[in-house]
Design a protein around this motif. Structure first.
Motif, PDB file in Angstrom:
ATOM      1  N   ILE A  48       0.866  -1.177   0.000  1.00 19.99           N
ATOM      2  CA  ILE A  48       0.000   0.000   0.000  1.00 19.99           C
ATOM      3  C   ILE A  48       0.908   1.235   0.000  1.00 19.99           C
ATOM      4  N   PRO A  49       0.749   2.126  -0.990  1.00 22.42           N
ATOM      5  CA  PRO A  49       1.635   3.299  -1.050  1.00 22.42           C
ATOM      6  C   PRO A  49       1.371   4.293   0.069  1.00 22.42           C
ATOM      7  N   VAL A  79      -6.483   3.649  -3.041  1.00 23.97           N
ATOM      8  CA  VAL A  79      -5.622   3.075  -4.079  1.00 23.97           C
ATOM      9  C   VAL A  79      -6.027   1.626  -4.348  1.00 23.97           C
ATOM     10  N   PRO A  80      -5.738   1.104  -5.545  1.00 27.65           N
ATOM     11  CA  PRO A  80      -6.001  -0.314  -5.797  1.00 27.65           C
ATOM     12  C   PRO A  80      -4.958  -1.176  -5.088  1.00 27.65           C
ATOM     13  N   ALA A  81      -5.402  -2.324  -4.613  1.00 28.85           N
ATOM     14  CA  ALA A  81      -4.513  -3.280  -3.952  1.00 28.85           C
ATOM     15  C   ALA A  81      -4.905  -4.681  -4.412  1.00 28.85           C
ATOM     16  N   TYR A 135      -8.869  -5.072  -4.820  1.00 31.36           N
ATOM     17  CA  TYR A 135      -9.789  -4.337  -3.963  1.00 31.36           C
ATOM     18  C   TYR A 135      -9.256  -2.920  -3.795  1.00 31.36           C
ATOM     19  N   ARG A 136      -9.999  -2.063  -3.166  1.00 31.63           N
ATOM     20  CA  ARG A 136      -9.606  -0.682  -2.924  1.00 31.63           C
ATOM     21  C   ARG A 136      -9.230  -0.538  -1.454  1.00 31.63           C
ATOM     22  N   ALA A 137      -8.132   0.156  -1.185  1.00 30.40           N
ATOM     23  CA  ALA A 137      -7.664   0.355   0.188  1.00 30.40           C
ATOM     24  C   ALA A 137      -7.232   1.806   0.367  1.00 30.40           C
ATOM     25  N   MET A 138      -7.317   2.277   1.573  1.00 23.30           N
ATOM     26  CA  MET A 138      -6.859   3.629   1.876  1.00 23.30           C
ATOM     27  C   MET A 138      -5.340   3.603   2.006  1.00 23.30           C
ATOM     28  N   GLY A 139      -4.664   4.555   1.382  1.00 20.92           N
ATOM     29  CA  GLY A 139      -3.224   4.641   1.452  1.00 20.92           C
ATOM     30  C   GLY A 139      -2.738   4.879   2.878  1.00 20.92           C
ATOM     31  N   ASP A 140      -1.467   4.617   3.112  1.00 20.16           N
ATOM     32  CA  ASP A 140      -0.891   4.756   4.453  1.00 20.16           C
ATOM     33  C   ASP A 140      -0.442   6.183   4.778  1.00 20.16           C
TER      34      ASP A 140
END
Length: 85
Positions: free
Chosen positions: A50-51, A57-59, A75-80
């Motif tokens: 995860i950027p 972002v896509p993961a 899936y979609r994830a919130m960046g760090d």
């Protein structure tokens, strides 16, 4: 005896190479995840990094199910990069 062992090892390595070629020829299909997707995860193989950004972002995740079938989902994830403190 050493000759027999060498022949067996050569045969096994040929099968392993053929299996690797087969996997390269048939890349896994990437499935799109949504909340209604039923996941059967027995073992996680890999997770994408995860950027460090503050946005969605896509993961991807690659896993094996209980029948030893390999799956890749996106899936979609919130960046760090949104951590406050």
């Amino acid at each position: 005896m050493k000759t027999l062992l060498a022949l067996v090892l050569a045969g096994v390595s040929t099968f392993a190479l053929a299996d690797g070629v087969k996997e390269a020829a048939n890349p896994p299909v990437v499935e799109q995840y949504d909340y209604s997707t039923n996941l059967d995860i027995a073992k996680v193989i890999s997770l994408s990094t995860i950027p460090n950004v503050c946005e969605v972002v896509p993961a991807t995740m690659t896993y094996e199910d209980h029948q030893s079938q390999r799956h890749t989902i996106e899936y979609r994830a919130m960046g760090d990069g949104c951590k406050q403190g």
